[in-house]
Structures are given as structure tokens and as C-alpha cells.
Design a protein around this motif. Structure first.
Motif, PDB file in Angstrom:
ATOM      1  N   LEU A  27      -5.438  -2.762 -15.320  1.00 35.55           N
ATOM      2  CA  LEU A  27      -5.953  -3.296 -14.065  1.00 35.55           C
ATOM      3  C   LEU A  27      -5.160  -4.545 -13.707  1.00 35.55           C
ATOM      4  CD1 LEU A  27      -8.155  -3.425 -11.809  1.00 35.55           C
ATOM      5  CD2 LEU A  27      -9.508  -4.814 -13.406  1.00 35.55           C
ATOM      6  N   GLY A  36     -13.859  -1.865  -6.673  1.00 34.93           N
ATOM      7  CA  GLY A  36     -13.751  -0.701  -7.543  1.00 34.93           C
ATOM      8  C   GLY A  36     -15.027   0.098  -7.620  1.00 34.93           C
ATOM      9  N   ASN A 330      -9.826   0.629  -6.917  1.00 33.21           N
ATOM     10  CA  ASN A 330      -9.786   0.876  -8.362  1.00 33.21           C
ATOM     11  C   ASN A 330     -10.960   1.766  -8.746  1.00 33.21           C
ATOM     12  OD1 ASN A 330      -7.545  -1.062  -9.036  1.00 33.21           O
ATOM     13  ND2 ASN A 330      -9.012  -2.523  -8.181  1.00 33.21           N
ATOM     14  N   LEU A 378      -5.931   3.249 -10.682  1.00 31.61           N
ATOM     15  CA  LEU A 378      -5.935   1.795 -10.522  1.00 31.61           C
ATOM     16  C   LEU A 378      -4.768   1.387  -9.644  1.00 31.61           C
ATOM     17  CD1 LEU A 378      -6.698   0.896 -14.248  1.00 31.61           C
ATOM     18  CD2 LEU A 378      -8.324   1.138 -12.367  1.00 31.61           C
TER      19      LEU A 378
END
Length: 526
Positions: A27, A36, A330, A378
Motif C-alpha cells: 500500500l 479503500g 484500494n 492497490l
């Protein structure tokens, strides 16, 4: 061995696929504030992924706020152990993805609306505002309008709304003043006021009175680091709070809104200022009016420039509105089960949210990934979505599972938040001010009534003296010659007698009472 936190590269290791590190998933802290999602069916490993991400962000100095729905995230405050049952499985997983299994605890602050499993966390009706309160109470548009009027008048008259009692007292006053308020603010229906009061009573019975009060939570107290530079992980005990899902969702949305309103713009920072994990996020959108969903979308879109990373955790991506889902760059998708036609459709839609990988079919992978494994995507350099990868999630370094009551108490006693938020603060606010006004008005009315009765009594006394003077009959005397200009001696005698009597009376208490009675009556008439 890979490092979980690479300060130089600005990355957090999330997981991988083997010792060659070819499929390592990291990440980028720079893009962590692009938000995310963690999704998957019950028992597929969402909690482990949440715990792992919270640990990595804390190690990078990023404070975290998350809700503990099942009570098992409290283990973040304690290091894992080689004696624990999942140790062998964790050790095998660590070797597979090429990291060292470094057991450690993290700085944690426990919070609880009821003040039982954590420090009391409170806000005020004034800070929450009429929109979120109306959402919390499930009010109609008309009732929401009355709620807005109550807040507007309270603000204009300096009546602080600090707890439920203040809001209830304010609504009583609005109902009593409906005629006057309707001329300036629009129609105020006493039926609407009554409906709001009933909703507040239900909220109070569900424990809502614990949420509202002072001292209110200050954002600076959740944006902290410990002495070693780790971000403090704030854990909200939500197992009991989940029994009132509307209260749970509204509180977390309020906290998100406060972050949006109070934090300054920071553009694209090298790491988030705070990461916010919204577990069971479908509760936020269930039966939510469009205006509220639009507000969530706006906050999600704009709050990233404040350095806030927001993660939505839910069983199915379909639980999250598309406009919000589009803001989540993400993603970690755990297994979805497709037992029905509806499930299969949801599975296909979930697979379409990922950048395709020519090596495998994403929909098939989402069905077949095991516990602790996920299909991840990601953000890469320049914020480009990464290609979907099958990823073994890194094992957590902290304990998996709950802590004992003694361990929780030890953590709470070591926190400075206990002294600040432990005792409830009571000060004069709307309820007390309105009560004083009512008391003063009642006293003034009683005094005016007493003066009126006294003035009436004095005036009656004066009239009685006058009647007594009219009834007075002087003795007959010898006739006297008439004066030129007419008029009887009897009339003159009576006038003179009354004048003398009145002069004497003016020198006595009864005479003074007469004057006060007459004058008082005149002034009162004015």
C-alpha cells in the motif's frame, strides 16, 4: 525477508503470493488517502485484513479509528504469542510471503458510548446538527423542518444544545411559541413537535443520552502518536452499539463529517493524517435518504484533500452505493459465495470493479480464495489502479481475539483520556436557561397579579369612602339669604361638608389609600 514498513519507499506490505516476492502487494502511503474497501462473506478473513492494515498504518505514524463490532479487535493492544493456536499457521504464512513474524502490541485507546468498555465518547446535539439528528431519528421532511427551526432559534437566542434534555426543552418551547415562530420561520405544527419528542424518547431509552453531553470528543485526541512515533489506534466498542444500528451509523458519520469540517486542506500528503475504518458500512446506507447518501459521497470525494483515509468494510460491494464505490481505489476482496442467481449477479459485478489480470479469471478467483486470502488491487504510481492479484494477507503481529477485562482496564488506566472524559460536565444550557426564563416570567406574572389585586382593593376602599361621604346628612340650620347667582344652601352645605371631609381624609391613612387607589387605577388603565 521483506519489510512490513519501508519508510524510504513510503509503502506498507499487505501480503504476497510466494517467496519470490513477484506478487508482493504494498500500500503506497501517498495514495492511502484515496480510500479503500474490504469486502467478503462472514468468516473469510476481513477482520484479519483490517487488523493488518491498522498495524501497518500505526507503524507508519498514522493514527487509526475503527469500530470493534465483535470485540476481537481489542487484541491490537497486546502482542501475539507463539503459544496461541494460530501461531503455526501464521508462521507458515509468514514464510510463504517472505516476512519475519514480529509479534508486538500497538498503542490503543478504548472508547465506548456507554463508558463501560472504554472512555466515554460524547458529542452534543449542536455539533451533530439537525440533518444527522433527523437521520438518526428517522424524521419526515416536515418534522426535519421543525428540527431545523429549533436549531435556528436556539442559535439566535444563545441557547446551547448540549444534551438530549436541552433539545427536548427547546422543542417544548418551540411548540408553545408555535404561533409567533410560524410568522417568521414557517409553519410549526405541534403534532410534528410531538412526533420528534416521541422519537427522542425512544432514542433516550436506547442509551442515546450517553452519546450526548460534555465534554465532547475533541478530534485532537484521536489524532495522536505515542512516544515511539506509532499512530494511536482508537477502538470504539461497538458490540452493544450495534443493537442500535441507526445510532451507530449516525455517530460514525458525524465523526467523519467533523474530520471533514475541522481539518485543514493539505493537498496530497506523503501519508494520511488519520485512517478511518467503517465496519458494517452497509448500515450507513440502508434505508438512507438520497440527501444523506449524497452527503456521504461528497465527504468521501473531498475529505482525501484533508489527509483522511476512509475504508468501508462490508460483506458485499453491492452494499455500497456506486458513487461512493467509485471513490475507493484500494481494494481487498475476500471470498463471496454465489448460491443464488442474485449472488451470482453480485459476484459478476464485484469482479468488474477490478483491473483485469490475464493470468486468472477474477470472478472465479473471488469464489475460490481461502480464508486469509483476497483478490487485491492497490493504487500504483500516479494513482493508477493496480492489476488484480490473488494475495495471501500478512498475519497480524498483535493478538487475534479479545482481551480480558483486567487487560482492558490496564490499558484504560494508562491512558490520559480517562481524566479528561471520565466525569460528565454539567453547565447551564438550553434546558436551564429556558427553565429560568419560565420561572422569572411566572414570578413577574404573580407580582403583577398581586399589584393588580392591591390596586383594586385600594380603589374599592376609595369608592367606599366616597359613598360614605355622599350618605352623610348634616343637621338642618336656620335659613340664610340666598346668594345672587342661584344655588341652594343645602347644596352648598353638602359640597362644603364633602370638601372638608375629603381634606380630612387626605391627611389620614384612609385618605392616602384613596389617592393611591384612584391614581393606581389610572396608571393601570394606561
Amino acid at each position: 525477508m521483506a519489510e512490513v514498513l519501508d519508510q524510504q519507499a513510503g509503502t506498507i506490505f499487505v501480503g504476497g503470493g510466494g517467496p519470490d516476492h513477484a506478487a508482493a502487494q504494498t500500500l503506497l502511503l501517498k495514495y492511502a488517502n484515496r480510500h479503500g474497501m474490504i469486502a467478503g462473506a462472514t468468516g473469510t478473513g476481513k477482520t484479519v485484513t483490517l487488523q493488518t492494515l491498522a498495524e501497518g498504518l500505526s507503524m507508519a505514524g498514522v493514527p487509526v479509528f475503527l469500530s470493534d463490532v465483535k470485540g476481537d479487535l481489542a487484541g491490537l493492544s497486546r502482542p501475539g504469542s507463539a503459544e496461541a493456536k494460530p501461531h503455526e499457521a501464521f508462521l507458515t504464512r509468514a514464510r510463504q510471503i517472505g516476512i519475519d513474524l514480529d509479534y508486538q502490541g500497538f498503542p490503543v485507546t478504548f472508547w465506548d458510548v456507554w463508558g463501560e468498555q472504554g472512555h466515554p465518547v460524547r458529542t452534543t446535539p449542536a455539533e451533530m446538527g439537525p440533518l444527522l439528528l433527523s437521520r438518526l431519528l428517522g424524521l419526515t421532511d416536515v418534522q426535519e423542518g421543525v428540527m431545523n427551526i429549533a436549531f435556528r432559534v436556539a442559535d439566535e437566542q444563545g441557547l446551547a444544545l448540549l444534551d438530549l434534555k436541552d433539545l427536548q426543552a427547546m422543542l417544548v418551547w418551540v411548540g408553545q411559541s408555535a404561533t409567533q415562530l410560524s410568522l417568521e420561520y414557517g409553519n410549526v405544527s405541534t403534532a410534528s413537535v410531538g412526533a420528534i419528542q416521541r422519537a427522542l424518547l425512544v432514542l433516550e431509552n436506547q442509551g442515546g443520552q450517553n452519546l450526548f453531553g460534555e465534554p465532547a470528543l475533541q478530534l485532537s485526541d484521536i489524532l495522536r502518536q505515542d512516544a515511539s512515533g506509532k499512530g494511536v489506534i482508537n477502538i470504539l466498542a461497538a458490540d452493544r452499539l450495534m443493537q442500535s444500528p441507526r445510532l451507530y451509523a449516525t455517530f460514525l458519520l458525524w465523526l467523519l463529517s467533523e474530520l471533514f469540517e475541522q481539518l485543514p486542506e493539505v493537498g496530497d500528503p506523503d501519508r494520511p493524517r488519520i485512517a478511518f475504518f467503517f465496519d458494517e458500512s452497509h448500515l450507513l446506507f440502508a434505508d438512507a435518504p438520497k440527501a444523506l447518501v449524497d452527503k456521504v459521497e461528497q465527504v468521501a470525494r473531498l475529505i482525501r484533500s484533508k489527509g483522511v483515509s476512509v475504508w468501508f468494510i462490508s460483506q458485499n460491494p453491492a452494499d455500497i452505493p456506486e458513487d461512493v464505490l467509485g471513490q475507493l481505489g484500494n481494494r481487498a476482496q475476500h471470498a463471496l459465495r454465489a448460491f443464488t442467481a442474485k449472488d451470482q449477479k453480485a459476484l459478476r459485478l464485484a469482479a468488474q470493479n477490478y483491473r483485469p489480470n490475464p493470468d486468472f479469471d477474477i470472478a472465479e478467483a473471488i469464489q475460490s480464495v481461502g480464508t486469509g486470502e483476497a483478490v487485491t488491487s492497490l493504487l500504483e504510481a500516479k494513482g493508477v489502479p493496480g492489476i488484480a492479484q490473488r494475495t495471501l494477507i500478512r498475519p497480524p503481529f498483535s493478538r487475534m481475539g479479545p482481551v480480558s477485562a483486567a487487560e482492558r482496564a490496564e490499558t484504560m488506566n494508562a491512558s490520559p483520556m480517562g481524566l479528561k472524559y471520565g466525569a460528565r460536565l454539567e453547565r447551564d444550557s438550553a434546558q436551564e436557561i429556558l427553565a429560568k426564563r419560565a420561572e422569572e416570567a411566572a414570578r413577574a406574572s404573580a407580582e403583577a397579579e398581586a399589584r393588580a389585586k392591591a390596586d383594586d382593593g385600594l380603589f374599592d376602599l376609595g369608592r367606599e369612602e366616597y359613598r360614605n361621604a355622599r350618605r352623610y346628612q348634616p343637621p338642618r340650620e336656620a335659613a340664610t339669604p340666598r346668594r345672587s347667582g342661584g344655588g341652594s344652601s343645602r347644596g352648598d352645605s353638602i359640597a362644603e361638608t364633602f370638601g372638608k371631609s375629603l381634606a380630612r381624609q387626605l391627611g389620614t391613612r384612609s385618605g392616602q389609600a384613596l389617592v393611591r387607589g384612584v391614581l393606581g387605577s389610572l396608571f393601570r388603565g394606561r
